[in-house]
Design an enzyme around this catalytic site. Structure first.
Site, mmCIF file in Angstrom:
data_model
loop_
_atom_site.group_PDB
_atom_site.id
_atom_site.type_symbol
_atom_site.label_atom_id
_atom_site.label_comp_id
_atom_site.label_asym_id
_atom_site.label_seq_id
_atom_site.Cartn_x
_atom_site.Cartn_y
_atom_site.Cartn_z
ATOM 1 N N ASP A 185 0.677 -1.228 -0.052
ATOM 2 C CA ASP A 185 -0.128 0.150 -0.084
ATOM 3 C C ASP A 185 0.905 1.191 0.069
ATOM 4 O O ASP A 185 0.267 2.421 0.518
ATOM 5 C CB ASP A 185 -1.025 0.098 1.442
ATOM 6 C CG ASP A 185 -1.936 -1.271 1.380
ATOM 7 O OD1 ASP A 185 -2.127 -1.927 0.165
ATOM 8 O OD2 ASP A 185 -1.962 -1.738 2.444
ATOM 9 N N GLY A 240 1.943 2.949 -2.854
ATOM 10 C CA GLY A 240 1.734 3.715 -4.110
ATOM 11 C C GLY A 240 2.424 2.899 -5.242
ATOM 12 O O GLY A 240 2.823 3.708 -6.167
ATOM 13 N N LYS A 241 2.518 1.741 -5.246
ATOM 14 C CA LYS A 241 3.311 0.894 -6.433
ATOM 15 C C LYS A 241 2.740 1.327 -7.468
ATOM 16 O O LYS A 241 3.072 1.436 -8.699
ATOM 17 C CB LYS A 241 3.503 -0.434 -6.036
ATOM 18 C CG LYS A 241 4.409 -0.909 -4.915
ATOM 19 C CD LYS A 241 4.539 -2.486 -4.865
ATOM 20 C CE LYS A 241 3.247 -3.005 -4.334
ATOM 21 N NZ LYS A 241 2.909 -2.546 -2.954
ATOM 22 N N GLY A 242 1.132 1.161 -7.604
ATOM 23 C CA GLY A 242 0.461 1.154 -8.680
ATOM 24 C C GLY A 242 0.528 2.493 -9.582
ATOM 25 O O GLY A 242 0.502 2.441 -10.671
ATOM 26 N N HIS A 259 -3.992 -2.771 -6.448
ATOM 27 C CA HIS A 259 -3.658 -1.357 -6.829
ATOM 28 C C HIS A 259 -4.489 -0.130 -7.426
ATOM 29 O O HIS A 259 -5.351 -0.526 -8.217
ATOM 30 C CB HIS A 259 -2.549 -1.721 -8.172
ATOM 31 C CG HIS A 259 -1.468 -2.350 -7.792
ATOM 32 N ND1 HIS A 259 -0.564 -3.192 -8.803
ATOM 33 C CD2 HIS A 259 -0.813 -2.823 -6.537
ATOM 34 C CE1 HIS A 259 0.409 -3.712 -8.002
ATOM 35 N NE2 HIS A 259 0.311 -3.640 -6.816
ATOM 36 N N ARG A 262 3.544 -29.662 -4.080
ATOM 37 C CA ARG A 262 3.571 -30.319 -5.486
ATOM 38 C C ARG A 262 1.972 -30.911 -5.701
ATOM 39 O O ARG A 262 2.121 -32.014 -6.321
ATOM 40 C CB ARG A 262 4.494 -31.196 -5.571
ATOM 41 C CG ARG A 262 5.977 -30.312 -6.062
ATOM 42 C CD ARG A 262 7.281 -31.094 -5.678
ATOM 43 N NE ARG A 262 7.163 -31.225 -3.960
ATOM 44 C CZ ARG A 262 8.020 -31.905 -3.364
ATOM 45 N NH1 ARG A 262 8.843 -32.704 -4.084
ATOM 46 N NH2 ARG A 262 7.899 -32.104 -1.994
ATOM 47 N N GLN A 310 2.338 -6.686 -2.618
ATOM 48 C CA GLN A 310 2.406 -6.604 -0.976
ATOM 49 C C GLN A 310 4.104 -6.110 -0.968
ATOM 50 O O GLN A 310 4.289 -4.804 -1.652
ATOM 51 C CB GLN A 310 2.489 -7.990 -0.568
ATOM 52 C CG GLN A 310 1.318 -8.771 -0.540
ATOM 53 C CD GLN A 310 0.938 -9.274 -1.681
ATOM 54 O OE1 GLN A 310 1.529 -9.994 -2.344
ATOM 55 N NE2 GLN A 310 -0.392 -9.148 -2.029
ATOM 56 N N THR A 350 -8.300 -3.842 -1.193
ATOM 57 C CA THR A 350 -9.037 -5.202 -1.588
ATOM 58 C C THR A 350 -9.983 -5.408 -0.558
ATOM 59 O O THR A 350 -11.176 -6.003 -0.933
ATOM 60 C CB THR A 350 -7.868 -6.301 -1.577
ATOM 61 O OG1 THR A 350 -6.949 -5.771 -2.549
ATOM 62 C CG2 THR A 350 -8.500 -7.632 -1.627
ATOM 63 N N THR A 351 -9.583 -5.049 0.753
ATOM 64 C CA THR A 351 -10.865 -5.727 1.871
ATOM 65 C C THR A 351 -11.468 -4.490 2.247
ATOM 66 O O THR A 351 -12.328 -4.811 3.222
ATOM 67 C CB THR A 351 -10.129 -6.314 2.591
ATOM 68 O OG1 THR A 351 -8.991 -5.602 3.411
ATOM 69 C CG2 THR A 351 -9.451 -7.624 2.347
ATOM 70 N N ARG A 390 -6.482 0.610 7.649
ATOM 71 C CA ARG A 390 -5.012 0.321 7.796
ATOM 72 C C ARG A 390 -4.326 0.733 9.117
ATOM 73 O O ARG A 390 -4.546 1.901 9.457
ATOM 74 C CB ARG A 390 -3.995 0.761 6.610
ATOM 75 C CG ARG A 390 -4.507 0.172 5.410
ATOM 76 C CD ARG A 390 -3.782 0.974 4.288
ATOM 77 N NE ARG A 390 -4.300 0.466 2.937
ATOM 78 C CZ ARG A 390 -4.332 1.156 1.797
ATOM 79 N NH1 ARG A 390 -3.860 2.349 1.626
ATOM 80 N NH2 ARG A 390 -4.691 0.631 0.776
HETATM 81 P P1 IMP Z 1 -2.577 -12.933 2.654
HETATM 82 O O1 IMP Z 1 -1.655 -12.344 1.504
HETATM 83 O O2 IMP Z 1 -4.095 -12.664 2.253
HETATM 84 O O3 IMP Z 1 -2.455 -14.387 2.758
HETATM 85 O O4 IMP Z 1 -2.319 -11.733 3.896
HETATM 86 C C1 IMP Z 1 -1.251 -12.017 4.690
HETATM 87 C C2 IMP Z 1 -1.001 -10.508 5.207
HETATM 88 O O5 IMP Z 1 -0.535 -9.960 4.049
HETATM 89 C C3 IMP Z 1 -2.224 -9.899 6.109
HETATM 90 O O6 IMP Z 1 -1.649 -9.285 6.919
HETATM 91 C C4 IMP Z 1 -2.713 -8.970 4.902
HETATM 92 O O7 IMP Z 1 -3.669 -8.065 5.248
HETATM 93 C C5 IMP Z 1 -1.481 -8.607 4.173
HETATM 94 N N1 IMP Z 1 -1.697 -8.315 2.815
HETATM 95 C C6 IMP Z 1 -1.896 -9.116 1.742
HETATM 96 N N2 IMP Z 1 -1.886 -8.550 0.697
HETATM 97 C C7 IMP Z 1 -1.657 -6.888 0.689
HETATM 98 C C8 IMP Z 1 -1.769 -5.928 0.191
HETATM 99 O O8 IMP Z 1 -1.978 -5.940 -1.035
HETATM 100 N N3 IMP Z 1 -1.569 -4.539 0.977
HETATM 101 C C9 IMP Z 1 -1.519 -4.701 2.164
HETATM 102 N N4 IMP Z 1 -1.370 -5.820 3.064
HETATM 103 C C10 IMP Z 1 -1.519 -7.192 2.161
#
Ligand code: IMP
Length: 336
Positions: A15, A17-19, A46, A141, A178, A251-252, A256
């Site tokens: 998060d 600002g890569k996008g 993104h 695998r 990430q 995404t969710t 933050r």
């Molecule tokens: P997962 O990637 O869904 O397995 O989540 C593992 C951890 O990475 C959690 O704390 C998520 O909130 C965090 N996470 C996964 N993708 C992102 C992202 O794109 N931005 C910020 N946090 C992320």
């Protein structure tokens, strides 16, 4: 033949600002022939502003916006239903996605079982997109790969042939998901994701290290994290930063958690990734709040002005990491 590859990596917990940076770089005429996503899946979000309109992508690399070949690389995992939904949304936005989107045949598929398995996960606070179970099956695998999914047939590509056996130059922009603090090896285990979010993760997608030209490291002037661990100190300044900086998951939608910049962690991320250019985003948020602080050696340091803060960070980076090509400070709206 591969000519060069530039890589975008996140120096914090996603998060940053890569996008936006990918969107900015992909726009440069003739700079890139391919934009490649190198890790993660639908957990990534993104946020891109294009011609004044907002788009949130999870899978599709930003190259599609400019008609550049856009590849979901072998380091990624894909939920086919969610991918098609995203393709449709972007096509409604006027982008020619199907003509430009490619998926490496080695990409692993997130199944319904993977996603259901994560349905009630709260231990580390995942995005519940099924990423962890999918990568687990990849490494044990027993996974399903894109090459075995009939709906993906028209999108399939082999990154080896594409990068090394095609006529003409291949100039790649690697777009990461990430970030360093979430990396499976270098992050704050177990509060991590399941893929490689460092420059190493990009190389795993078929690039010889000698071909890397620039490594863009992206950070915010403060830090955010989404997940179960306690990250945000109890201080009303942080909810204020969250509101001003719109710090809610792409995404969710989760809020933050916010904290000050950790300079030591940043140096670690810069060194391990071999960063050549640094971009700090959201300087305007601290300016609006009027407080400039960071942690160094576990101590909180406060600065009176933007310039003092910037200068301290730049001197520290140049001393500890060496001479980078550039360090840029960016405000919203974006410009580097
Ligand atoms: P997962 O990637 O869904 O397995 O989540 C593992 C951890 O990475 C959690 O704390 C998520 O909130 C965090 N996470 C996964 N993708 C992102 C992202 O794109 N931005 C910020 N946090 C992320």
């Amino acid at each position: 033949m591969m000519h060069y590859a530039d890589i975008i990596v996140d120096l914090q917990a996603g998060d940053t600002g890569k996008g936006k940076v990918a969107h900015h770089l992909a726009k440069i005429p003739n700079e890139y022939t391919h934009v490649v996503r190198y890790n993660g899946g639908g957990n990534a979000g993104h946020t891109i502003y294009h011609d004044g309109e907002k788009f949130v992508t999870h899978y599709v690399p930003v190259g599609v916006i400019y008609g550049i070949k856009s590849v979901i690389g072998p380091g990624c995992v894909v939920n086919v239903k969610d991918l098609f939904k995203e393709i449709e949304e972007l096509e409604l936005g006027g982008f020619k996605v199907r003509q430009n989107l490619w998926i490496d045949k080695r990409v692993h598929i997130i199944t319904e079982d993977h996603q259901n398995e994560e349905g009630s996960e709260t231990k580390i606070g995942t995005t519940k997109k099924g990423n962890g179970p999918c990568y687990r099956d990849k490494y044990s695998r027993t996974g399903l790969r894109a090459e075995s999914v009939p709906e993906l047939e028209n999108f399939l590509i082999d990154c080896y042939e594409e990068f090394h056996e095609t006529d003409g130059q291949v100039r790649i922009l690697f777009e990461g998901a990430q970030g360093f603090e979430l990396d499976i090896d270098w992050g704050d285990y177990p509060y991590v994701t399941s893929s490689h979010c460092t420059v190493g993760g990009a190389i795993l997608n078929g690039v010889p290290p000698q071909k890397i030209r620039k490594v863009y490291g992206i950070a915010k002037v403060y830090q955010t994290y989404v997940g179960s661990k306690e990250f945000e100190p109890n201080d009303p300044i942080f909810p204020k930063i969250r509101e001003i900086g719109h710090e809610y998951g792409a995404t969710t939608g989760r809020a933050r958690q916010v904290n000050w910049l950790d300079l030591d962690k940043l140096i670690e991320a810069l060194r391990i990734n071999g960063i050549t250019e640094v971009i700090f985003n959201k300087l305007d948020v601290l300016e609006e709040v009027g407080v400039f602080s960071l942690y160094e050696n576990g101590k909180l340091l406060n600065f009176k002005t933007t310039e003092e803060f910037q200068n301290y960070v730049e001197v520290c980076i140049r001393k500890k990491v060496g001479l980078l090509s550039y360090i840029r400070w960016s405000k919203t709206p974006f410009g580097i």
